[in-house]
Design a protein around this motif. Structure first.
Motif, short mmCIF file in Angstrom:
data_model
loop_
_atom_site.label_atom_id
_atom_site.label_comp_id
_atom_site.label_asym_id
_atom_site.label_seq_id
_atom_site.Cartn_x
_atom_site.Cartn_y
_atom_site.Cartn_z
N ASN A 1 0.83 -1.24 0.06
CA ASN A 1 -0.05 -0.08 0.02
C ASN A 1 1.03 1.20 -0.02
O ASN A 1 1.46 1.62 0.82
N ALA A 2 1.06 1.87 -1.15
CA ALA A 2 1.98 3.04 -1.37
C ALA A 2 0.88 4.28 -1.22
O ALA A 2 1.36 5.50 -1.59
N GLY A 3 -0.22 4.24 -0.51
CA GLY A 3 -1.15 5.48 -0.26
C GLY A 3 -0.63 6.42 0.79
O GLY A 3 0.07 5.73 1.87
N ASP A 4 -0.95 7.59 0.58
CA ASP A 4 -0.53 8.75 1.71
C ASP A 4 -1.74 9.15 2.15
O ASP A 4 -2.35 9.77 1.37
N HIS A 5 -2.08 9.32 3.21
CA HIS A 5 -3.09 9.85 3.94
C HIS A 5 -3.08 11.28 4.82
O HIS A 5 -3.89 11.76 5.12
N GLY A 6 -1.59 11.32 4.81
CA GLY A 6 -1.26 12.80 5.52
C GLY A 6 -1.02 12.78 7.16
O GLY A 6 -0.94 13.71 7.56
N TYR A 7 -1.74 11.53 7.67
CA TYR A 7 -1.76 11.52 9.13
C TYR A 7 -0.36 11.01 9.44
O TYR A 7 0.13 10.32 8.80
N ARG B 1 -8.94 11.66 1.49
CA ARG B 1 -7.34 12.19 1.69
C ARG B 1 -6.39 11.27 1.31
O ARG B 1 -5.04 11.63 1.34
N THR B 2 -6.55 10.16 0.60
CA THR B 2 -5.37 9.24 0.39
C THR B 2 -5.27 9.25 -0.95
O THR B 2 -6.20 8.96 -1.75
N VAL B 3 -4.08 9.42 -1.39
CA VAL B 3 -3.37 9.23 -2.65
C VAL B 3 -2.25 8.28 -2.94
O VAL B 3 -1.74 7.86 -2.04
N GLY B 4 -2.17 7.85 -4.04
CA GLY B 4 -1.40 6.83 -4.36
C GLY B 4 -1.77 5.49 -4.97
O GLY B 4 -3.24 5.31 -5.34
#
Length: 397
Positions: free
Chosen positions: A173-179, A303-306
């Motif tokens: 999972n290469a997602g980035d949620h910012g938290y 908010r999750t990207v990737g």
């Protein structure tokens, strides 16, 4: 009265995806009822489904720990299939209710005892004869991992290799949620899974490792090289049992340094504990309290990207020649959110849950008893993956 429709139990991110996908396949399911302990969560999903698909679904309140109440609800709705996307602690009560009401059963994760950090199929497999004697199917683990990973292995076995000897399941999972720190699915399940000892199966026996002891740097297509750590994961148990000729199977998942640092800190101060502790005159379970502090995984989608990449590397023999294949799916978080208001981790679990339910409903998968996905013909499931939003690729490596 003839059974029809589907009852979905659970109202989190995975449930949102599965319910939307069932609504998009309403010609198969005819009617949909969503039930959970908290009716407001069901009503929220009900509105999302209406907005996304134009389909009206029914909602109901249910305590999935209460077998008697489950039986009453199932008898009232009379569904052909019950899809369990509640907590894995509740698998057994829902299975018992399905047995009592002669209803097919589907879930995405094997049973986990609420008081012991251990998950296994033993108690679910023990219900095999109960389902078989009633001409019912209990489809166990129809998420992505477990679920699609098992179907991927079966597809390679049916189409590419005569014998599969080595399997590495690779989950990125290469997602980035910012938290600074959050979990992409239920924190209790996620953190217990990651902080536990690792385990893999080789030459007929289980080999245990320390948590996150074994690391490989794997190049994930469309993502790149990511550190991946060996964990124990539930499909290892069923695949080591069902894939003949297998010599070794392992599971790896990616974690960033920040995630590991936060998790280790929480574990060191006792916040991952599952035993009650005294706090200002009250008994609390640390990991349950931690869950209230962390972001709700269902809120991460916007908010999750990737991207995610989950697949299987299978090595074995074809006509006496050694071959190795990599079969995988790539998902984009924002594309998933656009369709279902959920990020890719929920999407990659919820879509296969619908597919498994659809194949059971249509009786295209009609083996009876408590079964894992790799025991069935892979073809119809693989076809559905391509049409339902989870396209896959196979490459020789």
């Amino acid at each position: 009265m003839q059974k029809k429709g589907i009852l979905i139990i659970g109202a989190g991110g995975v449930s949102t995806v599965a319910t939307i996908k069932c609504a998009k396949n309403i010609d198969t399911f005819k009617s949909i009822t969503l039930a959970s302990r908290t009716i407001s969560k069901c009503e929220n999903i009900q509105q999302i489904v209406k907005d996304k698909t134009g389909i009206d679904i029914d909602v109901a309140q249910i305590d999935a720990d209460d077998t008697k109440a489950l039986i009453e609800l199932i008898n009232k709705i009379n569904p052909k299939v019950v899809l369990n996307v509640a907590l894995p602690y509740q698998d057994l009560t829902i299975m018992d209710a399905c047995i009592a009401t002669n209803t097919h059963y589907v879930d995405t994760a094997n049973y986990e005892h609420p008081d012991i950090a251990k998950f296994e199929y033993k108690e679910q497999w023990a219900k095999d004869e109960d389902f078989k004697s009633r001409n019912l199917t209990a489809l166990l683990g129809s998420g992505f991992d477990p679920g699609v990973t098992g179907v991927f292995v079966k597809y390679i076995e049916q189409n590419y290799l005569d014998t599969i000897e080595y399997i590495d399941i690779m989950d990125c999972n290469a997602g980035d949620h910012g938290y600074p720190f959050a979990t992409n699915f239920n924190p209790e399940i996620n953190l217990r899974e990651v902080s536990a000892n690792g385990r893999y199966w080789e030459n007929g026996e289980w080999i245990e490792t320390k948590p996150l002891e074994i690391r490989v740097d794997h190049d994930y297509p469309e993502i790149g090289v990511k550190p991946s750590y060996l964990l124990y994961h539930e499909e290892l148990e069923s695949l080591s049992k069902n894939i003949k000729g297998l010599k070794r199977i392992r599971f790896f998942m990616t974690f960033g340094d920040s995630y590991i640092q936060h998790m280790n800190c929480l574990q060191n101060v006792g916040m991952l504990g599952i035993e009650p502790v005294e706090h200002q005159g009250q008994k609390i379970i640390p990991i349950e309290f931690l869950k209230t502090l962390l972001p709700d995984p269902a809120t991460l989608g916007s908010r999750t990207v990737g991207k995610t990449n989950i697949g299987c590397i299978c090595e074995g023999l074809k006509d006496g020649v050694r071959k190795k294949y990599y079969i995988y799916n790539v998902c984009d978080h924002q594309e998933c959110y656009s369709e279902t208001c959920s990020q890719a981790v929920s999407y990659t679990t919820g879509v296969p849950a619908m597919i498994g339910s659809k194949l059971i409903y249509q009786e295209k998968w009609n083996l009876k008893g408590a079964r894992n996905v790799e025991e069935f013909d892979s073809k119809p499931f693989m076809e559905e993956l391509n049409t339902q939003g989870l396209p896959w690729k196979v490459i020789e490596i």
